[in-house]
Write an enzyme that holds these catalytic residues in place. Structure first.
Site, mmCIF file in Angstrom:
data_model
loop_
_atom_site.group_PDB
_atom_site.id
_atom_site.type_symbol
_atom_site.label_atom_id
_atom_site.label_comp_id
_atom_site.label_asym_id
_atom_site.label_seq_id
_atom_site.Cartn_x
_atom_site.Cartn_y
_atom_site.Cartn_z
ATOM 1 N N ASN A 13 0.882 -1.172 0.000
ATOM 2 C CA ASN A 13 0.000 0.000 0.000
ATOM 3 C C ASN A 13 0.913 1.214 0.000
ATOM 4 O O ASN A 13 1.510 1.548 1.018
ATOM 5 C CB ASN A 13 -0.894 -0.011 1.244
ATOM 6 C CG ASN A 13 -1.715 1.272 1.357
ATOM 7 O OD1 ASN A 13 -1.744 2.082 0.432
ATOM 8 N ND2 ASN A 13 -2.371 1.468 2.493
ATOM 9 N N LYS A 15 0.195 4.270 -0.300
ATOM 10 C CA LYS A 15 -0.396 5.476 0.311
ATOM 11 C C LYS A 15 -0.138 6.685 -0.603
ATOM 12 O O LYS A 15 -0.208 6.540 -1.812
ATOM 13 C CB LYS A 15 0.142 5.661 1.721
ATOM 14 C CG LYS A 15 -0.005 4.365 2.551
ATOM 15 C CD LYS A 15 0.221 4.533 3.993
ATOM 16 C CE LYS A 15 0.012 3.192 4.704
ATOM 17 N NZ LYS A 15 0.122 3.271 6.143
ATOM 18 N N HIS A 98 -9.353 1.508 4.752
ATOM 19 C CA HIS A 98 -8.075 1.693 5.458
ATOM 20 C C HIS A 98 -8.283 2.657 6.630
ATOM 21 O O HIS A 98 -9.053 3.613 6.532
ATOM 22 C CB HIS A 98 -7.008 2.235 4.496
ATOM 23 C CG HIS A 98 -5.641 2.151 5.102
ATOM 24 N ND1 HIS A 98 -5.179 3.081 5.990
ATOM 25 C CD2 HIS A 98 -4.677 1.210 4.985
ATOM 26 C CE1 HIS A 98 -3.959 2.719 6.391
ATOM 27 N NE2 HIS A 98 -3.635 1.599 5.802
ATOM 28 N N GLU A 100 -6.575 4.999 7.677
ATOM 29 C CA GLU A 100 -6.306 6.412 7.359
ATOM 30 C C GLU A 100 -7.512 7.053 6.681
ATOM 31 O O GLU A 100 -7.787 8.241 6.881
ATOM 32 C CB GLU A 100 -5.031 6.512 6.489
ATOM 33 C CG GLU A 100 -3.786 6.243 7.338
ATOM 34 C CD GLU A 100 -2.640 5.589 6.593
ATOM 35 O OE1 GLU A 100 -2.617 5.601 5.360
ATOM 36 O OE2 GLU A 100 -1.753 5.034 7.290
ATOM 37 N N GLU A 170 -5.304 -4.659 10.498
ATOM 38 C CA GLU A 170 -4.282 -3.634 10.687
ATOM 39 C C GLU A 170 -4.550 -2.882 11.996
ATOM 40 O O GLU A 170 -5.352 -1.935 12.016
ATOM 41 C CB GLU A 170 -4.307 -2.634 9.532
ATOM 42 C CG GLU A 170 -4.022 -3.249 8.185
ATOM 43 C CD GLU A 170 -3.376 -2.253 7.229
ATOM 44 O OE1 GLU A 170 -2.346 -2.607 6.662
ATOM 45 O OE2 GLU A 170 -3.883 -1.132 7.084
ATOM 46 N N GLY A 176 2.745 2.470 10.666
ATOM 47 C CA GLY A 176 3.722 3.543 10.484
ATOM 48 C C GLY A 176 4.422 3.956 11.768
ATOM 49 O O GLY A 176 5.091 4.988 11.808
ATOM 50 N N SER A 216 3.595 -2.019 10.204
ATOM 51 C CA SER A 216 5.049 -2.114 10.415
ATOM 52 C C SER A 216 5.597 -3.506 10.124
ATOM 53 O O SER A 216 6.520 -3.972 10.798
ATOM 54 C CB SER A 216 5.421 -1.657 11.837
ATOM 55 O OG SER A 216 5.024 -0.318 12.043
ATOM 56 N N GLY A 238 5.187 1.237 4.602
ATOM 57 C CA GLY A 238 6.548 1.772 4.440
ATOM 58 C C GLY A 238 7.501 0.835 3.705
ATOM 59 O O GLY A 238 8.216 1.258 2.782
HETATM 60 P P1 13P Z 1 3.153 0.421 7.593
HETATM 61 O O1 13P Z 1 3.664 -0.892 7.026
HETATM 62 O O2 13P Z 1 3.916 1.618 7.083
HETATM 63 O O3 13P Z 1 3.050 0.379 9.083
HETATM 64 O O4 13P Z 1 1.667 0.613 7.029
HETATM 65 C C1 13P Z 1 0.792 -0.431 7.120
HETATM 66 C C2 13P Z 1 -0.431 -0.078 6.372
HETATM 67 O O5 13P Z 1 -1.158 0.831 6.738
HETATM 68 C C3 13P Z 1 -0.729 -0.834 5.152
HETATM 69 O O6 13P Z 1 -2.005 -0.541 4.685
#
Ligand code: 13P
Length: 255
Positions: A13, A15, A98, A100, A170, A176, A216, A238
Site C-alpha cells: 500500500n 499510500k 483503510h 487512514e 491492521e 507507520g 510495520s 513503508g
Molecule cells: P506500515 O507498514 O507503514 O506500518 O503501514 C501499514 C499499512 O497501513 C498498510 O495498509
C-alpha cells in the site's frame, strides 16, 4: 492445516507516495525480485500512478490495485474515483476501509460497506481493512470491534462474492509507528476474523479467505508473522516503497 487452502497475498500500500515516474522505477526494481514468488504479489498505488503501474507490470506476476473507490458509478462527487473507472483501466484490486481513510476522511463502516458493494459489482477484488486503536485494545474490545467492522462491511455480500474479498487486520497503533503486533496478537485477531466469517457464512467459506496482517511489517518480522495459522499474507506500507524490503517479505511466504 487449513493454511494450505489459501493463497498467500503480499500487497504493498503505497499510500500518498511516488509520482508516475517514480512508480515506474520502483515497479521495475520489484519485478525481477519477485518473479518466482510463492504468493500473489500486488501493488496498490495512488490513482495517478495506476496507468503507469498497469503498463510497468505487464507480463509480470504483479497485480495492481487502487487505494479506494467511491460507491456511486458516476456523478457529482468532486475528487472521487468510481469502481467502473478503475475496472475499465484494468485495475484488479482495491483497498477499502483503510484506517487512514476512516480517521482522516470520515469513512465509516457503513460507507465501507457501500464501497465494497460497488467494487464487487464491478468485478474488483477487495482488500478490506479492519483494526483497533490502542485505546480500544487497552479497553479489551478488540475482538468485538473487529468482528463488528467485518460484519457491517460484509453486509449483503454473498458467500460466492466472499471469494473476491481479502481481509487485512491492521491494528491502528502499529501503522507507520514501528510498533508491530506480536505474532501471537496478530494470530489471535486474525483467528477472530475467521471465526466471524464462519458465523456469517460457513466454516469452509471462512477457511478459504485470505487474511493479511498489516502494521510495520518488515523483512525482520515477516517470517514469524506469516508462520501463524491464520495470517495468510501482509499489507505493507513503508516497507513496500523499498524494493529489496518488499521482495524479502514476499520471499518470507516461502517458509
Ligand atoms: P506500515 O507498514 O507503514 O506500518 O503501514 C501499514 C499499512 O497501513 C498498510 O495498509
Amino acid at each position: 492445516m487449513n493454511k494450505q487452502l489459501r493463497k498467500a497475498v503480499i500487497a504493498g500500500n503505497w499510500k500518498m507516495n511516488k509520482t508516475p515516474a517514480e512508480a515506474k522505477v520502483l515497479i521495475e526494481e520489484i519485478a525481477p525480485l519477485v518473479k518466482d514468488a510463492a504468493c500473489d504479489v500486488v501493488v496498490c498505488v495512488p490513482y495517478v500512478d495506476l496507468c503507469t503501474a498497469l503498463e510497468a507490470t505487464k507480463g509480470t506476476n504483479i497485480g495492481v490495485g487502487a487505494e479506494n473507490c467511491h460507491w456511486e458509478p458516476s456523478g457529482a462527487y468532486t475528487g472521487e474515483i468510481s469502481a467502473p473507472m478503475l475496472k475499465s483501466m484494468g485495475v484488479e484490486y482495491v483497498i477499502i476501509g483503510h484506517s487512514e481513510r476512516r480517521t482522516y476522511f470520515g469513512e465509516t463502516d457503513v460507507t465501507v460497506n457501500k464501497r465494497i458493494r460497488a467494487a464487487l459489482d464491478n468485478g474488483l477484488k477487495v482488500i478490506l481493512c479492519v483494526g483497533e486503536y490502542l485505546e480500544q485494545r487497552e479497553q479489551g474490545i478488540t475482538a468485538e470491534l473487529v468482528a463488528m467492522q467485518v460484519k457491517i462491511a460484509l453486509g449483503g455480500v454473498s458467500a460466492e462474492e466472499l471469494k473476491n474479498i481479502i481481509i487485512a487486520y491492521e491494528p491502528v497503533w502499529a501503522i507507520g509507528t514501528g510498533l508491530t503486533a506480536t505474532a501471537d496478537q496478530a494470530e489471535e485477531v486474525c483467528a477472530c476474523i475467521r471465526a466471524t466469517l464462519a458465523s456469517l457464512y460457513c466454516q469452509d467459506c471462512a477457511n478459504a479467505v485470505t487474511i493479511q496482517y498489516g502494521g510495520s511489517m518488515n523483512p525482520k518480522n515477516a517470517a514469524e508473522l506469516l508462520s501463524k495459522e491464520n495470517v495468510d499474507g501482509g499489507l505493507i506500507g513503508g516497507a513496500s516503497l523499498k524494493a529489496p524490503d518488499f521482495a524479502a517479505i514476499v520471499e518470507a511466504t516461502k517458509q
